[in-house]
Design a protein around this motif. Structure first.
Motif, mmCIF file in Angstrom:
data_model
loop_
_atom_site.group_PDB
_atom_site.id
_atom_site.type_symbol
_atom_site.label_atom_id
_atom_site.label_comp_id
_atom_site.label_asym_id
_atom_site.label_seq_id
_atom_site.Cartn_x
_atom_site.Cartn_y
_atom_site.Cartn_z
ATOM 1 N N HIS A 77 20.971 -61.026 -21.098
ATOM 2 C CA HIS A 77 21.424 -59.848 -20.365
ATOM 3 C C HIS A 77 22.293 -60.321 -19.201
ATOM 4 C CE1 HIS A 77 17.864 -61.158 -18.251
ATOM 5 N NE2 HIS A 77 17.891 -60.201 -17.357
ATOM 6 N N HIS A 79 21.854 -59.913 -15.741
ATOM 7 C CA HIS A 79 21.364 -60.131 -14.376
ATOM 8 C C HIS A 79 21.878 -61.485 -13.870
ATOM 9 C CE1 HIS A 79 17.834 -57.047 -14.793
ATOM 10 N NE2 HIS A 79 19.002 -56.484 -14.562
ATOM 11 N N HIS A 82 21.192 -65.030 -15.013
ATOM 12 C CA HIS A 82 21.492 -65.389 -16.412
ATOM 13 C C HIS A 82 22.989 -65.545 -16.672
ATOM 14 C CE1 HIS A 82 17.290 -64.561 -17.748
ATOM 15 N NE2 HIS A 82 17.329 -63.889 -16.600
ATOM 16 N N HIS A 162 13.015 -54.531 -20.341
ATOM 17 C CA HIS A 162 13.549 -55.059 -19.082
ATOM 18 C C HIS A 162 14.522 -54.037 -18.498
ATOM 19 C CE1 HIS A 162 14.064 -58.377 -16.345
ATOM 20 N NE2 HIS A 162 15.369 -58.370 -16.496
ATOM 21 N N HIS A 224 9.126 -58.255 -15.594
ATOM 22 C CA HIS A 224 8.685 -59.625 -15.907
ATOM 23 C C HIS A 224 7.236 -59.671 -16.371
ATOM 24 C CE1 HIS A 224 12.464 -61.236 -14.760
ATOM 25 N NE2 HIS A 224 12.426 -60.561 -13.624
HETATM 26 ZN ZN LIG Z 1 16.607 -59.877 -15.693
#
Ligand SMILES: [Zn+2]
Ligand SMILES: [Zn+2]
Length: 282
Positions: A77, A79, A82, A162, A224
């Motif tokens: 993804h 965020h 990442h 998520h 998470h």
């Molecule tokens: Zn994330």
């Protein structure tokens, strides 16, 4: 594969194991401070899960040792932890190198290409992805899609729980399998059956072990999970080695060693926490 009859080893290397933010400092140095990046190599194919800050050093090594190759960058993804290394990934700047950037559906983004464009635009970044000189292809993945890399590497995707969306990946090759499951939130007292099915009998998988069960209530809704949930899923799915991944930036090596000791009390003596620079072969 260059030789169809040759079975290549599946080599996995961690270049960044930290979630949320980088964590410099001596108390974090064993697990490493770089954010999410894992390399999986099968023969001539390089697969990279996520492009956190760890991808910079991986890119330097690929540029030096394996230029003009095909790289599959599989983003879970968008965020920051990442993708923040995307603009610093050396293969993007090598003419003749092919980089396929793949990402699943994300809230607020129309496509994988838009995701990278948004990441590299003013006022957040000085230049756009037009500076890339490699042959870059953007691929939009769909949830639960299966596709091939080369003739023999199967990639299965899974939508994760998520905020904004995230995608899990499972790689199947020549009877061996590895899964990347981060970032995802569990529901206390329940098990995500889609993950259990996804990691069924897998040889090894890394899982979002940001938290402990004790800490979880303070972080509910952030997307998470916990290492204890990873252990429960491992058992339900008869999965092989569990690798605790996406360490919180405040998690010291001392704390991680305690978590690892607890993980080793389970049925699988190979369980471990991910440490930057560690490699293993399946
Ligand atoms: Zn994330
Ligand atoms: Zn993350």
């Amino acid at each position: 594969m260059s030789n169809k009859n040759k079975i290549e080893p599946m080599e996995i290397t961690f270049w960044g194991t930290r979630g949320t933010l980088p964590a410099p400092g001596p108390q974090f140095s064993q697990a490493g401070g770089n954010t999410n990046c894992t390399e999986l190599t099968i023969g001539e194919h390089t697969i990279v899960f996520d492009a956190g800050t760890g991808v910079r050093e991986l890119g330097s090594q690929l540029a030096a040792e394996r230029p003009n190759q095909k790289v599959h960058l599989l983003l879970t993804h968008a965020h920051y932890d990442h993708v923040e290394g995307v603009p610093f990934f050396a293969p993007f700047f090598i003419p003749g190198t092919q980089v396929k950037v793949c990402c699943g559906d994300l809230d607020g983004s129309n496509s994988t290409e838009d995701t990278v464009l948004d990441l590299m635009r003013r006022p957040y970044f000085p230049v756009g992805p037009s500076v890339f000189t490699a042959d870059v292809e953007y691929v939009d993945l769909k949830a639960n899609e299966t596709f091939k890399i080369g003739d023999e590497i199967e990639v299965i995707t899974l939508p994760l729980n998520h905020p904004g969306g995230a995608t899990g990946y499972r790689i199947n090759y020549s009877g061996k399998s590895f899964a990347c499951v981060t970032d995802t939130e569990h529901v206390v007292g329940e098990h995500d059956q889609s993950i259990v099915d996804f990691i069924q009998d897998v040889d090894a998988f890394f899982y979002d072990c940001s938290l402990t069960d004790e800490e979880y209530p303070d972080f509910a809704g952030y997307g998470h999970s916990t290492y204890e949930e990873g252990l429960r899923l491992q058992k339900l799915a008869n999965a092989g080695m569990l690798i605790a991944f996406h360490h919180m930036p405040f998690r010291t090596d001392e704390e991680l060693n305690k978590i690892e000791a607890d993980m080793l009390k389970s049925d699988n003596p190979a369980n471990m926490i991910a440490r930057e620079g560690y490699s293993f072969t399946l």
